[in-house]
Design a protein around this motif. Structure first.
Motif, PDB file in Angstrom:
ATOM      1  N   CYS A   1       0.846  -1.197   0.000  1.00 42.82           N
ATOM      2  CA  CYS A   1       0.000   0.000   0.000  1.00 42.82           C
ATOM      3  C   CYS A   1       0.879   1.245   0.000  1.00 42.82           C
ATOM      4  O   CYS A   1       1.829   1.347   0.774  1.00 42.82           O
ATOM      5  CB  CYS A   1      -0.919  -0.001   1.221  1.00 42.82           C
ATOM      6  N   LEU A   2       0.559   2.194  -0.862  1.00 48.74           N
ATOM      7  CA  LEU A   2       1.323   3.437  -0.948  1.00 48.74           C
ATOM      8  C   LEU A   2       1.180   4.258   0.329  1.00 48.74           C
ATOM      9  O   LEU A   2       2.087   5.005   0.692  1.00 48.74           O
ATOM     10  CB  LEU A   2       0.842   4.249  -2.159  1.00 48.74           C
ATOM     11  N   GLY A   3       0.061   4.122   1.019  1.00 47.44           N
ATOM     12  CA  GLY A   3      -0.186   4.922   2.214  1.00 47.44           C
ATOM     13  C   GLY A   3       0.458   4.354   3.466  1.00 47.44           C
ATOM     14  O   GLY A   3       1.441   4.889   3.977  1.00 47.44           O
TER      15      GLY A   3
ATOM     16  N   GLY B   1      -8.275   1.041   4.296  1.00 50.65           N
ATOM     17  CA  GLY B   1      -8.052   1.823   5.508  1.00 50.65           C
ATOM     18  C   GLY B   1      -7.473   3.187   5.217  1.00 50.65           C
ATOM     19  O   GLY B   1      -7.837   4.182   5.855  1.00 50.65           O
ATOM     20  N   CYS B   2      -6.568   3.258   4.256  1.00 51.32           N
ATOM     21  CA  CYS B   2      -5.964   4.544   3.887  1.00 51.32           C
ATOM     22  C   CYS B   2      -6.924   5.379   3.050  1.00 51.32           C
ATOM     23  O   CYS B   2      -6.985   6.606   3.205  1.00 51.32           O
ATOM     24  CB  CYS B   2      -4.661   4.315   3.131  1.00 51.32           C
ATOM     25  N   VAL B   3      -7.682   4.734   2.159  1.00 49.55           N
ATOM     26  CA  VAL B   3      -8.649   5.457   1.332  1.00 49.55           C
ATOM     27  C   VAL B   3      -9.684   6.158   2.212  1.00 49.55           C
ATOM     28  O   VAL B   3     -10.080   7.299   1.957  1.00 49.55           O
ATOM     29  CB  VAL B   3      -9.341   4.499   0.344  1.00 49.55           C
ATOM     30  N   SER B   4     -10.121   5.480   3.273  1.00 46.77           N
ATOM     31  CA  SER B   4     -11.153   6.045   4.137  1.00 46.77           C
ATOM     32  C   SER B   4     -10.697   7.306   4.861  1.00 46.77           C
ATOM     33  O   SER B   4     -11.530   8.097   5.302  1.00 46.77           O
ATOM     34  CB  SER B   4     -11.599   4.994   5.164  1.00 46.77           C
ATOM     35  N   LYS B   5      -9.377   7.495   4.966  1.00 49.30           N
ATOM     36  CA  LYS B   5      -8.850   8.655   5.686  1.00 49.30           C
ATOM     37  C   LYS B   5      -8.571   9.848   4.775  1.00 49.30           C
ATOM     38  O   LYS B   5      -8.221  10.920   5.264  1.00 49.30           O
ATOM     39  CB  LYS B   5      -7.558   8.268   6.409  1.00 49.30           C
TER      40      LYS B   5
ATOM     41  N   THR C   1     -14.096  -4.163  -0.860  1.00 46.22           N
ATOM     42  CA  THR C   1     -13.310  -3.831   0.325  1.00 46.22           C
ATOM     43  C   THR C   1     -13.069  -2.338   0.459  1.00 46.22           C
ATOM     44  O   THR C   1     -12.808  -1.840   1.544  1.00 46.22           O
ATOM     45  CB  THR C   1     -11.949  -4.550   0.275  1.00 46.22           C
ATOM     46  N   GLY C   2     -13.132  -1.603  -0.664  1.00 42.21           N
ATOM     47  CA  GLY C   2     -12.834  -0.176  -0.638  1.00 42.21           C
ATOM     48  C   GLY C   2     -11.415   0.147  -1.047  1.00 42.21           C
ATOM     49  O   GLY C   2     -11.009   1.308  -0.979  1.00 42.21           O
ATOM     50  N   ASP C   3     -10.638  -0.853  -1.482  1.00 41.17           N
ATOM     51  CA  ASP C   3      -9.287  -0.604  -1.987  1.00 41.17           C
ATOM     52  C   ASP C   3      -9.369   0.051  -3.366  1.00 41.17           C
ATOM     53  O   ASP C   3     -10.335  -0.145  -4.103  1.00 41.17           O
ATOM     54  CB  ASP C   3      -8.500  -1.910  -2.118  1.00 41.17           C
ATOM     55  N   ILE C   4      -8.334   0.810  -3.726  1.00 40.81           N
ATOM     56  CA  ILE C   4      -8.268   1.364  -5.080  1.00 40.81           C
ATOM     57  C   ILE C   4      -6.881   1.130  -5.656  1.00 40.81           C
ATOM     58  O   ILE C   4      -5.882   1.085  -4.930  1.00 40.81           O
ATOM     59  CB  ILE C   4      -8.623   2.871  -5.130  1.00 40.81           C
ATOM     60  N   PHE C   5      -6.852   0.980  -6.984  1.00 40.86           N
ATOM     61  CA  PHE C   5      -5.616   0.772  -7.726  1.00 40.86           C
ATOM     62  C   PHE C   5      -5.454   1.961  -8.675  1.00 40.86           C
ATOM     63  O   PHE C   5      -6.260   2.146  -9.586  1.00 40.86           O
ATOM     64  CB  PHE C   5      -5.676  -0.547  -8.506  1.00 40.86           C
ATOM     65  N   LEU C   6      -4.443   2.764  -8.439  1.00 42.43           N
ATOM     66  CA  LEU C   6      -4.227   3.994  -9.194  1.00 42.43           C
ATOM     67  C   LEU C   6      -3.355   3.713 -10.409  1.00 42.43           C
ATOM     68  O   LEU C   6      -2.274   3.130 -10.291  1.00 42.43           O
ATOM     69  CB  LEU C   6      -3.565   5.045  -8.305  1.00 42.43           C
ATOM     70  N   THR C   7      -3.815   4.144 -11.582  1.00 38.68           N
ATOM     71  CA  THR C   7      -3.091   3.863 -12.813  1.00 38.68           C
ATOM     72  C   THR C   7      -1.987   4.891 -13.040  1.00 38.68           C
ATOM     73  O   THR C   7      -1.896   5.908 -12.347  1.00 38.68           O
ATOM     74  CB  THR C   7      -4.046   3.841 -14.015  1.00 38.68           C
TER      75      THR C   7
END
Length: 420
Positions: free
Chosen positions: A130-132, A194-198, A308-314
């Motif tokens: 995770c980048l965060g 978890g990081c996206v939600s913040k 889950t709410g995860d994202i994959f950034l292109t």
């Protein structure tokens, strides 16, 4: 059966492999550099779970069991601090504990939202960082594939030549499995739920083009990618109350009314000045993505849609963010979303890749003259003894095997062993 030429070739291959694996000079602890982004190792032998830099992992904890945690941002080496009883051999002064370091579950040897330990000998899946939070996640825990059974433990590591090259934020272990729903070529960086939600800007972009999500329509549905190319019903309108920022004029700015003749006669100083801010360029909210976040916040995890709410950034995501006055603060609070961070690497080792003869010559150059002469005499004696030992092999045309060379050096060590 191995000949002397085979042994020499094997030694040269080991030197080349070592030069590729450890091309750096590990003579300086990074503690004095302060908190930086650097490769961190967890020492399992030391009782306290703390992180050490790559130099200390080689120079100070050589014989200890370690786990590579890969780069961690804003981290200071713990080796020379009072938190680790094992003395640092590179930074001689004992320092106070690092209060600024963050010690997540990785420092207990656990990874992913499933909190499992990582065993490279049995793990089949690729893990993605995770980048965060910089934790590592299994593909199956990101719904990119079904969880495979662990493979049988093997002490043999795969040949580097047979392993495909991957990005630093992916550890390849699943080359023998069917391809995942998203491959490493489909995205540039990953952010866990978890990081996206913040980060509000990430929730705003989730499920739109360039911010891929993995979702399904209920428990019986199949996992699919959601990336802005979904049916129109997945897309929202410009009337989103909390996250929508598509209105070119923010609500905090008054819109001027049509001017009357009386207003035309007002002095310039009395007229209301309107500051025109740049319009918001964020994409239209994706309804499916926002429904997933709403379900998670309300605790309705079983509701449809699922994700889950995860994202994959292109690729190029850092250049695509909206930088209007409403979106910019969310980005500024997380600089790694703005630009890629530099990861510290130790300086290159000038001796890397040199042969044993070249390394020996350099070592002699660095010694005082009397000790260098002693070393030369010892080498010449060893060379003469080796030639004498090998002469019968040459005369009889006999192949020198590994056991013969081992026997020579064992006899040499026995001869130099002091007599009690």
């Amino acid at each position: 059966m191995s000949s002397l030429n085979d042994l020499i070739a094997s030694q040269d291959a080991l030197l080349r492999e070592a030069a590729l694996a450890l091309p750096h000079e590990f003579s300086r602890c990074t503690f004095s550099m302060g908190p930086i982004k650097q490769a961190i190792y967890l020492c399992l032998t030391c009782a306290t779970p703390r992180g050490i830099c790559s130099s200390c992992s080689i120079a100070c904890h050589t014989d200890h069991e370690q786990v590579e945690l890969f780069p961690k941002r804003h981290f200071r080496c713990d080796c020379p601090t009072s938190a680790i009883p094992h003395a640092c051999t590179l930074h001689k002064t004992t320092e106070e504990e690092n209060g600024g370091n963050q010690y997540g579950q990785n420092f207990r040897g656990l990874f992913c939202r499933c909190a499992r330990p990582y065993d490279p000998k049995t793990e089949q899946e690729t893990m993605i960082q995770c980048l965060g939070c910089e934790d590592w996640f299994h593909e199956s825990c990101l719904n990119l594939r079904e969880r495979p059974p662990p493979r049988e433990s093997s002490p043999d590591l795969p040949d580097p030549d047979d392993t495909a090259t991957h990005e630093d934020d992916c550890s390849d272990a699943s080359s023998d499995l069917p391809p995942p729903l998203l491959s490493a070529d489909d995205y540039d960086s990953f952010m866990c739920a978890g990081c996206v939600s913040k980060v509000p800007i990430l929730r705003r972009y989730a499920g739109t083009q360039g911010a891929i999500m993995v979702v399904r329509d209920g428990e019986q549905g199949s996992w699919q990618r959601l990336d802005g190319n979904s049916p129109e019903k997945a897309q929202g309108t410009s009337n989103e109350p909390s996250l929508d920022v598509t209105d070119p004029q923010p609500v905090t700015i008054k819109r001027p009314r049509s001017r009357s003749s009386s207003q035309d006669n007002e002095p310039e100083a009395k007229r209301t000045r309107v500051s025109m801010s740049p319009p918001c360029l964020a994409p239209v909210v994706n309804h499916i993505a926002q429904a997933i976040f709403d379900n998670k916040m309300s605790g309705s995890e079983s509701s449809s849609p699922e994700g889950t709410g995860d994202i994959f950034l292109t690729e190029g995501f850092r250049q695509r963010w909206c930088r209007c006055e409403r979106c910019l603060p969310s980005l500024q609070a997380h600089p790694y979303l703005f630009e890629e961070e530099d990861t510290y690497e130790p300086p290159e080792d000038p001796d890397s890749g040199l042969s044993l003869e070249e390394l020996g010559a350099r070592a002699l150059e660095r010694l005082p003259r009397d000790r260098a002469l002693d070393g030369i005499h010892a080498f010449n004696d060893m060379r003469d003894n080796l030639l004498e030992y090998l002469r019968p092999f040459a005369q009889q045309g006999k192949i020198v095997e590994e056991a013969d060379v081992t026997q020579f050096f064992e006899a040499l060590k026995e001869k130099r062993r002091p007599v009690n």
